[in-house]
Motif scaffolding. Structure first.
Motif, PDB file in Angstrom:
ATOM      1  N   SER A  64      46.123  -9.669 -23.044  1.00 34.49           N
ATOM      2  CA  SER A  64      47.114  -8.638 -23.321  1.00 34.49           C
ATOM      3  C   SER A  64      46.707  -7.723 -24.470  1.00 34.49           C
ATOM      4  O   SER A  64      47.346  -6.699 -24.709  1.00 34.49           O
ATOM      5  CB  SER A  64      48.466  -9.292 -23.642  1.00 34.49           C
ATOM      6  OG  SER A  64      48.363 -10.085 -24.814  1.00 34.49           O
ATOM      7  N   ARG A  65      45.648  -8.078 -25.185  1.00 35.61           N
ATOM      8  CA  ARG A  65      45.201  -7.264 -26.315  1.00 35.61           C
ATOM      9  C   ARG A  65      44.518  -5.996 -25.824  1.00 35.61           C
ATOM     10  O   ARG A  65      43.928  -5.970 -24.751  1.00 35.61           O
ATOM     11  CB  ARG A  65      44.249  -8.060 -27.203  1.00 35.61           C
ATOM     12  CG  ARG A  65      44.887  -9.280 -27.858  1.00 35.61           C
ATOM     13  CD  ARG A  65      43.887 -10.037 -28.705  1.00 35.61           C
ATOM     14  NE  ARG A  65      43.427  -9.236 -29.849  1.00 35.61           N
ATOM     15  CZ  ARG A  65      42.485  -9.632 -30.701  1.00 35.61           C
ATOM     16  NH1 ARG A  65      41.885 -10.807 -30.526  1.00 35.61           N
ATOM     17  NH2 ARG A  65      42.123  -8.868 -31.706  1.00 35.61           N
ATOM     18  N   LEU A  66      44.576  -4.961 -26.621  1.00 29.87           N
ATOM     19  CA  LEU A  66      43.875  -3.716 -26.280  1.00 29.87           C
ATOM     20  C   LEU A  66      42.382  -3.907 -26.472  1.00 29.87           C
ATOM     21  O   LEU A  66      41.940  -4.616 -27.385  1.00 29.87           O
ATOM     22  CB  LEU A  66      44.374  -2.575 -27.175  1.00 29.87           C
ATOM     23  CG  LEU A  66      45.846  -2.175 -27.039  1.00 29.87           C
ATOM     24  CD1 LEU A  66      46.185  -1.085 -28.044  1.00 29.87           C
ATOM     25  CD2 LEU A  66      46.155  -1.700 -25.623  1.00 29.87           C
ATOM     26  N   VAL A  67      41.591  -3.288 -25.611  1.00 30.08           N
ATOM     27  CA  VAL A  67      40.141  -3.422 -25.732  1.00 30.08           C
ATOM     28  C   VAL A  67      39.644  -2.832 -27.044  1.00 30.08           C
ATOM     29  O   VAL A  67      38.591  -3.225 -27.567  1.00 30.08           O
ATOM     30  CB  VAL A  67      39.423  -2.753 -24.538  1.00 30.08           C
ATOM     31  CG1 VAL A  67      39.737  -3.469 -23.250  1.00 30.08           C
ATOM     32  CG2 VAL A  67      39.789  -1.276 -24.431  1.00 30.08           C
ATOM     33  N   SER A  68      40.404  -1.894 -27.594  1.00 27.24           N
ATOM     34  CA  SER A  68      40.013  -1.286 -28.868  1.00 27.24           C
ATOM     35  C   SER A  68      40.182  -2.248 -30.034  1.00 27.24           C
ATOM     36  O   SER A  68      39.640  -2.016 -31.124  1.00 27.24           O
ATOM     37  CB  SER A  68      40.835  -0.015 -29.121  1.00 27.24           C
ATOM     38  OG  SER A  68      42.233  -0.300 -29.094  1.00 27.24           O
ATOM     39  N   PRO A  75      42.634   4.965 -24.054  1.00 29.34           N
ATOM     40  CA  PRO A  75      43.893   4.620 -24.725  1.00 29.34           C
ATOM     41  C   PRO A  75      44.768   3.691 -23.879  1.00 29.34           C
ATOM     42  O   PRO A  75      44.954   3.908 -22.683  1.00 29.34           O
ATOM     43  CB  PRO A  75      44.577   5.984 -24.923  1.00 29.34           C
ATOM     44  CG  PRO A  75      43.450   6.976 -24.895  1.00 29.34           C
ATOM     45  CD  PRO A  75      42.454   6.421 -23.922  1.00 29.34           C
ATOM     46  N   GLY A  76      45.296   2.639 -24.527  1.00 29.49           N
ATOM     47  CA  GLY A  76      46.241   1.748 -23.866  1.00 29.49           C
ATOM     48  C   GLY A  76      45.636   0.730 -22.930  1.00 29.49           C
ATOM     49  O   GLY A  76      46.361  -0.066 -22.324  1.00 29.49           O
ATOM     50  N   LEU A  77      44.318   0.707 -22.788  1.00 35.34           N
ATOM     51  CA  LEU A  77      43.671  -0.224 -21.853  1.00 35.34           C
ATOM     52  C   LEU A  77      43.608  -1.617 -22.462  1.00 35.34           C
ATOM     53  O   LEU A  77      43.086  -1.800 -23.566  1.00 35.34           O
ATOM     54  CB  LEU A  77      42.259   0.257 -21.515  1.00 35.34           C
ATOM     55  CG  LEU A  77      41.506  -0.569 -20.453  1.00 35.34           C
ATOM     56  CD1 LEU A  77      42.130  -0.349 -19.082  1.00 35.34           C
ATOM     57  CD2 LEU A  77      40.023  -0.199 -20.432  1.00 35.34           C
ATOM     58  N   THR A  78      44.128  -2.614 -21.737  1.00 35.55           N
ATOM     59  CA  THR A  78      44.081  -3.995 -22.212  1.00 35.55           C
ATOM     60  C   THR A  78      42.848  -4.705 -21.661  1.00 35.55           C
ATOM     61  O   THR A  78      42.184  -4.208 -20.739  1.00 35.55           O
ATOM     62  CB  THR A  78      45.335  -4.772 -21.787  1.00 35.55           C
ATOM     63  OG1 THR A  78      45.338  -4.913 -20.354  1.00 35.55           O
ATOM     64  CG2 THR A  78      46.597  -4.060 -22.231  1.00 35.55           C
ATOM     65  N   VAL A  79      42.577  -5.883 -22.217  1.00 33.48           N
ATOM     66  CA  VAL A  79      41.441  -6.686 -21.762  1.00 33.48           C
ATOM     67  C   VAL A  79      41.602  -7.053 -20.290  1.00 33.48           C
ATOM     68  O   VAL A  79      40.659  -6.952 -19.500  1.00 33.48           O
ATOM     69  CB  VAL A  79      41.284  -7.949 -22.628  1.00 33.48           C
ATOM     70  CG1 VAL A  79      40.226  -8.880 -22.030  1.00 33.48           C
ATOM     71  CG2 VAL A  79      40.919  -7.572 -24.065  1.00 33.48           C
ATOM     72  N   ASP A  80      42.799  -7.488 -19.905  1.00 33.28           N
ATOM     73  CA  ASP A  80      43.042  -7.850 -18.503  1.00 33.28           C
ATOM     74  C   ASP A  80      42.842  -6.649 -17.580  1.00 33.28           C
ATOM     75  O   ASP A  80      42.274  -6.786 -16.487  1.00 33.28           O
ATOM     76  CB  ASP A  80      44.461  -8.396 -18.330  1.00 33.28           C
ATOM     77  CG  ASP A  80      44.562  -9.876 -18.663  1.00 33.28           C
ATOM     78  OD1 ASP A  80      43.507 -10.543 -18.735  1.00 33.28           O
ATOM     79  OD2 ASP A  80      45.698 -10.362 -18.873  1.00 33.28           O
ATOM     80  N   GLN A  81      43.323  -5.482 -17.994  1.00 33.77           N
ATOM     81  CA  GLN A  81      43.176  -4.279 -17.172  1.00 33.77           C
ATOM     82  C   GLN A  81      41.705  -3.909 -17.008  1.00 33.77           C
ATOM     83  O   GLN A  81      41.285  -3.462 -15.934  1.00 33.77           O
ATOM     84  CB  GLN A  81      43.959  -3.122 -17.783  1.00 33.77           C
ATOM     85  CG  GLN A  81      45.468  -3.279 -17.671  1.00 33.77           C
ATOM     86  CD  GLN A  81      46.228  -2.218 -18.452  1.00 33.77           C
ATOM     87  OE1 GLN A  81      45.715  -1.645 -19.416  1.00 33.77           O
ATOM     88  NE2 GLN A  81      47.460  -1.953 -18.038  1.00 33.77           N
ATOM     89  N   LEU A  82      40.932  -4.082 -18.078  1.00 35.95           N
ATOM     90  CA  LEU A  82      39.501  -3.807 -18.001  1.00 35.95           C
ATOM     91  C   LEU A  82      38.825  -4.734 -17.002  1.00 35.95           C
ATOM     92  O   LEU A  82      38.054  -4.289 -16.141  1.00 35.95           O
ATOM     93  CB  LEU A  82      38.856  -3.972 -19.377  1.00 35.95           C
ATOM     94  CG  LEU A  82      37.320  -3.868 -19.410  1.00 35.95           C
ATOM     95  CD1 LEU A  82      36.854  -2.495 -18.967  1.00 35.95           C
ATOM     96  CD2 LEU A  82      36.791  -4.200 -20.809  1.00 35.95           C
ATOM     97  N   TRP A  83      39.123  -6.036 -17.078  1.00 36.15           N
ATOM     98  CA  TRP A  83      38.509  -6.994 -16.166  1.00 36.15           C
ATOM     99  C   TRP A  83      38.978  -6.775 -14.731  1.00 36.15           C
ATOM    100  O   TRP A  83      38.191  -6.901 -13.785  1.00 36.15           O
ATOM    101  CB  TRP A  83      38.798  -8.425 -16.604  1.00 36.15           C
ATOM    102  CG  TRP A  83      37.892  -8.899 -17.703  1.00 36.15           C
ATOM    103  CD1 TRP A  83      38.244  -9.212 -18.985  1.00 36.15           C
ATOM    104  CD2 TRP A  83      36.482  -9.100 -17.617  1.00 36.15           C
ATOM    105  NE1 TRP A  83      37.142  -9.596 -19.699  1.00 36.15           N
ATOM    106  CE2 TRP A  83      36.039  -9.545 -18.885  1.00 36.15           C
ATOM    107  CE3 TRP A  83      35.544  -8.943 -16.600  1.00 36.15           C
ATOM    108  CZ2 TRP A  83      34.707  -9.834 -19.163  1.00 36.15           C
ATOM    109  CZ3 TRP A  83      34.210  -9.236 -16.867  1.00 36.15           C
ATOM    110  CH2 TRP A  83      33.801  -9.677 -18.129  1.00 36.15           C
TER     111      TRP A  83
END
Length: 322
Positions: free
Chosen positions: A8-12, A69-77
């Motif tokens: 849930s953390r942001l990739v940034s 902006p706003g991209l989470t770790v889960d969304q990236l994967w």
């Protein structure tokens, strides 16, 4: 490891993630299984062109170091897994749907169900074995290596020999097993598929058999090419493919033979093919990723088993077992 990050953390807010490697630890079986569950997820073939393009842009932007902006770790994967399900890893080209790894379960459930249903008549045996090997050839072509592509001659030869092996095995065994119980006859398609894999995979990987594959030391430095390592890797691929087919092609015949003895198939003959196709789908959803994960893509090998000139502390790079 990337998979340990809070999704849930942001990739940034987290260190740079290497999305070129699987999310989960590949040295453990369950980590490999989780990886292949995402790779072979049949729901990925339902992704629209817009969703695929969005995933491609996220992956490209992240690799280029651009802020999203706003991209989470889960969304990236999730974007990476969606991207991998449709685009070639080397060329970046969008693959045809039926050749994608995400199409393995829906395509194989139909083909395997057909082979298990119509396994007695020579003409239907020929048709379904030919269909199976044609699909395998299409998958091999679609997922061919960009760095070491399969030639059309190599593809054609393996296709012809695998098809011949499957048909010969199926037709020959069908004549032989007539004197045995009906259940034995239901296992013939599996024997044909196993025989075809024993021909097809080594032929598709013959360049590796003769030239070897890269061997790395413990610091990931290349130390040469090993044909011994290549042979072990190809053997593992054959084993995983056969194990992948076994649960559906060995288990479902037992179920169908029981239903036949109870008279269920006689009362509901229309249910024969649909039931076997559905059962194949249920089994393959699990068997496909679990058997792909049997062997790690990066494996170790005893130094004493390598060629004399390579006998230094080393790690073996084995290409994908799927």
């Amino acid at each position: 490891m990337e998979g340990n990050d809070d999704g849930s953390r942001l990739v940034s807010d987290v260190p740079k993630i290497n999305i070129d490697k699987p999310r989960w630890d590949q040295t453990h079986y369950w980590g490999r299984a989780r990886h292949f569950f995402t790779v072979t997820n049949p729901l990925n073939i339902l992704k629209t062109s817009g969703e695929l393009e969005e995933a491609r842009q996220i992956v490209k932007s992240y690799k280029a170091g651009k802020e999203i902006p706003g991209l989470t770790v889960d969304q990236l994967w999730n974007a990476k897994q969606t991207y991998d399900s449709a685009f070639h890893p080397d060329t970046g080209e969008k693959q045809i749907i039926v050749g994608r790894m995400s199409a393995q379960v829906p395509m194989n459930m139909i083909i395997t169900g057909g082979m298990l249903t119509w396994y007695k008549n020579p003409s239907t045996v020929i048709f379904w074995q030919w269909t199976n090997q044609s699909f395998n050839a299409l998958v091999n072509y679609t997922n061919r290596s960009g760095a070491s592509p399969i030639t059309m001659q190599q593809l054609g030869l393996s296709y012809a020999l695998a098809t011949t092996a499957a048909m010969t095995t199926a037709l020959g065994l069908n004549r032989t097993v007539k004197m045995f119980s009906p259940l034995i006859g239901r296992f013939v398609p599996f024997a044909a598929v196993a025989a075809a894999n024993a021909f097809n995979i080594p032929l598709m990987r013959q360049k590796e058999i003769f030239s070897g594959i890269p061997v790395l030391d413990q610091d990931d430095n290349p130390i040469g090419e090993s044909t011994v390592a290549a042979q072990e890797g190809i053997r593992n691929v054959v084993i995983s493919r056969i194990f992948m087919a076994a649960p559906s092609m060995m288990g479902i015949p037992v179920v169908m033979n029981h239903l036949e003895k109870k008279g269920v198939l006689k009362r509901y003959p229309w249910a024969n093919a649909p039931l076997q196709i559905v059962l194949c789908g249920v089994v393959l959803v699990f068997a496909t990723p679990l058997c792909c994960a049997l062997f790690p893509q990066m494996s170790s090998i005893a130094v004493t088993r390598l060629e004399q000139e390579l006998q230094v502390p080393a790690w073996l790079l084995i290409t994908s077992s799927f």
